[in-house]
Design an enzyme around this catalytic site. Structure first.
Site, PDB file in Angstrom:
ATOM      1  N   ASP A   1      -5.182   2.037  -5.954  1.00  0.00           N
ATOM      2  CA  ASP A   1      -4.807   1.804  -4.557  1.00  0.00           C
ATOM      3  C   ASP A   1      -5.176   0.368  -4.187  1.00  0.00           C
ATOM      4  O   ASP A   1      -5.889  -0.302  -4.927  1.00  0.00           O
ATOM      5  CB  ASP A   1      -5.522   2.810  -3.635  1.00  0.00           C
ATOM      6  CG  ASP A   1      -4.712   3.131  -2.378  1.00  0.00           C
ATOM      7  OD1 ASP A   1      -3.908   2.276  -1.932  1.00  0.00           O
ATOM      8  OD2 ASP A   1      -4.888   4.230  -1.826  1.00  0.00           O
ATOM      9  N   ASP A   7       0.869  -1.181   0.000  1.00  0.00           N
ATOM     10  CA  ASP A   7       0.000   0.000   0.000  1.00  0.00           C
ATOM     11  C   ASP A   7       0.904   1.228   0.000  1.00  0.00           C
ATOM     12  O   ASP A   7       1.429   1.583   1.031  1.00  0.00           O
ATOM     13  CB  ASP A   7      -0.906  -0.041   1.233  1.00  0.00           C
ATOM     14  CG  ASP A   7      -1.761   1.203   1.398  1.00  0.00           C
ATOM     15  OD1 ASP A   7      -1.814   2.026   0.485  1.00  0.00           O
ATOM     16  OD2 ASP A   7      -2.367   1.347   2.495  1.00  0.00           O
ATOM     17  N   GLU A  45      -0.989  10.664   1.275  1.00  0.00           N
ATOM     18  CA  GLU A  45      -2.321  10.052   1.209  1.00  0.00           C
ATOM     19  C   GLU A  45      -2.716   9.489   2.559  1.00  0.00           C
ATOM     20  O   GLU A  45      -3.865   9.596   2.979  1.00  0.00           O
ATOM     21  CB  GLU A  45      -2.342   8.938   0.150  1.00  0.00           C
ATOM     22  CG  GLU A  45      -3.740   8.387  -0.153  1.00  0.00           C
ATOM     23  CD  GLU A  45      -4.186   7.247   0.753  1.00  0.00           C
ATOM     24  OE1 GLU A  45      -5.364   6.870   0.680  1.00  0.00           O
ATOM     25  OE2 GLU A  45      -3.374   6.712   1.547  1.00  0.00           O
TER      26      GLU A  45
HETATM   27 CO    CO Z   1      -3.093   2.942   3.169  1.00  0.00          CO
HETATM   28 ZN    ZN Z   2      -3.238   3.252   0.032  1.00  0.00          ZN
END
Ligand code: CO
Ligand code: ZN
Length: 332
Positions: A217, A164, A194
């Site tokens: 994502d 991630d 983010e």
């Molecule tokens: Co994340």
């Molecule tokens: Zn993410």
């Protein structure tokens, strides 16, 4: 592509400190982009393709930052108190390793608790860098660190810290390399911050002023023992986001993504994520609003030091992304 994924996941980039990872990405794309710039917040923005009457101005976003920790206090014995930068789950922390940006490694320990089977909050934890005392501690207040965990291959599954969202960064880099003369003006945004509330994508979306937006994502899965109730499974294809807690994808974007996946005979899943959000929210809500959606990579153990993806999903997400960007787009 696996060596690229390894390089990207192993490079540190906590929120606000994306310089190292940005340099790695920039070196990868330099020879393929038509134009590259870095904005005031540190977003890396690469353009491929030019404006045309039939094409659209498109913003893609994958975030460069990863969850991390920041030192808040060093005690007289050289132990470091810390707080989170992004969503750190306390139960994934104790016994884990971190590495500060200056290279200093550390181990996360906890205070003695009444019930040793109960996970204490982060403020009952500390980082031990092996210092003999405060004067011997190389870390000062405000220094930042990320989890340390190597990339491991388990058959088709890849496990690492920072999947991630480096897995999406890898997909965007490969797509940028593969697209030749796309019919659109495409901005590949490798966004910052983010994990602390889609801050980089907010300014990037305003700057790019797109007509259409897609975030890439990771998303969670419902396929683990007594896990969350969710349709998405690892290995069943990239997920087309319908809704998460930050946005409702534009239904026309969802239709376009589904149509494209079916035409290209690629597997896909529809995603409703009840907790979590992405850069797509910032794109959708910029200026007077933008049709936006999100291509999601199924990932187990999100925000743990061992985030797991399936390499088939990764390759199919790349194929779908390239298919989406290769033709004219009719959102009717
Ligand atoms: Co994340
Ligand atoms: Zn993410």
């Amino acid at each position: 592509m696996k060596s690229l994924i390894e390089k990207l996941t192993q490079t540190p980039g906590p929120p606000g400190y994306e310089k190292l990872i940005r340099e790695v990405i920039q070196a990868e794309i330099e020879d393929y982009a038509d134009e590259i710039h870095v904005d005031a917040l540190g977003n890396l923005i690469a353009r491929k393709g030019s404006p045309s009457t039939e094409g659209k101005r498109i913003m893609l976003a994958a975030h460069m930052d990863e969850i991390g920790v920041i030192a808040t206090h060093i005690d007289e014995n050289g132990f470091i108190r810390f707080t989170n930068m992004g969503g750190i789950y306390p139960h994934y922390a104790p016994g884990g390793r971190v590495r500060f940006l200056d290279g200093t490694p550390g181990v996360i320990g906890t205070e003695k608790t009444e019930n040793s089977y109960k996970v204490p909050p982060l403020d009952k934890m500390y980082i031990d860098v092996g210092a003999a005392g405060r004067d011997d501690c190389p870390i000062k207040v405000g220094d930042v660190a990320v989890f340390e965990r190597p990339l491991t291959e388990m058959g088709d599954r890849l496990v690492s810290k920072a999947m991630d969202d480096r897995i999406s960064v890898a997909i965007m880099i490969e797509a940028l390399k593969m697209l030749n003369n796309p019919p659109h003006e495409i901005y590949f945004v490798f966004s910052v911050q983010e994990e602390v509330g889609v801050r980089g994508a907010t300014t990037a979306a305003f700057g790019v002023d797109p007509e259409l937006g897609l975030a890439l994502d990771v998303t969670r899965t419902g396929d683990t023992p007594k896990g969350i109730t969710m349709e998405v499974a690892l290995g069943a294809g990239p997920a087309i986001k319908v809704k998460d807690s930050g946005m409702i994808s534009d239904p026309r974007i969802v239709d376009w993504m589904v149509r494209t996946a079916e035409r290209a005979k690629l597997p896909y899943q529809l995603e409703v994520l009840e907790r979590g959000g992405t850069d797509a929210r910032a794109i959708q809500l910029t200026r007077s609003g933008v049709p936006a959606g999100c291509l999601s990579i199924p990932c187990r153990y999100v925000h743990s030091p061992s985030e797991m993806v399936d390499f088939n999903d990764v390759q199919n997400a790349l194929k779908l992304l390239v298919a989406l960007l290769s033709d004219s787009i009719d959102l009717a």
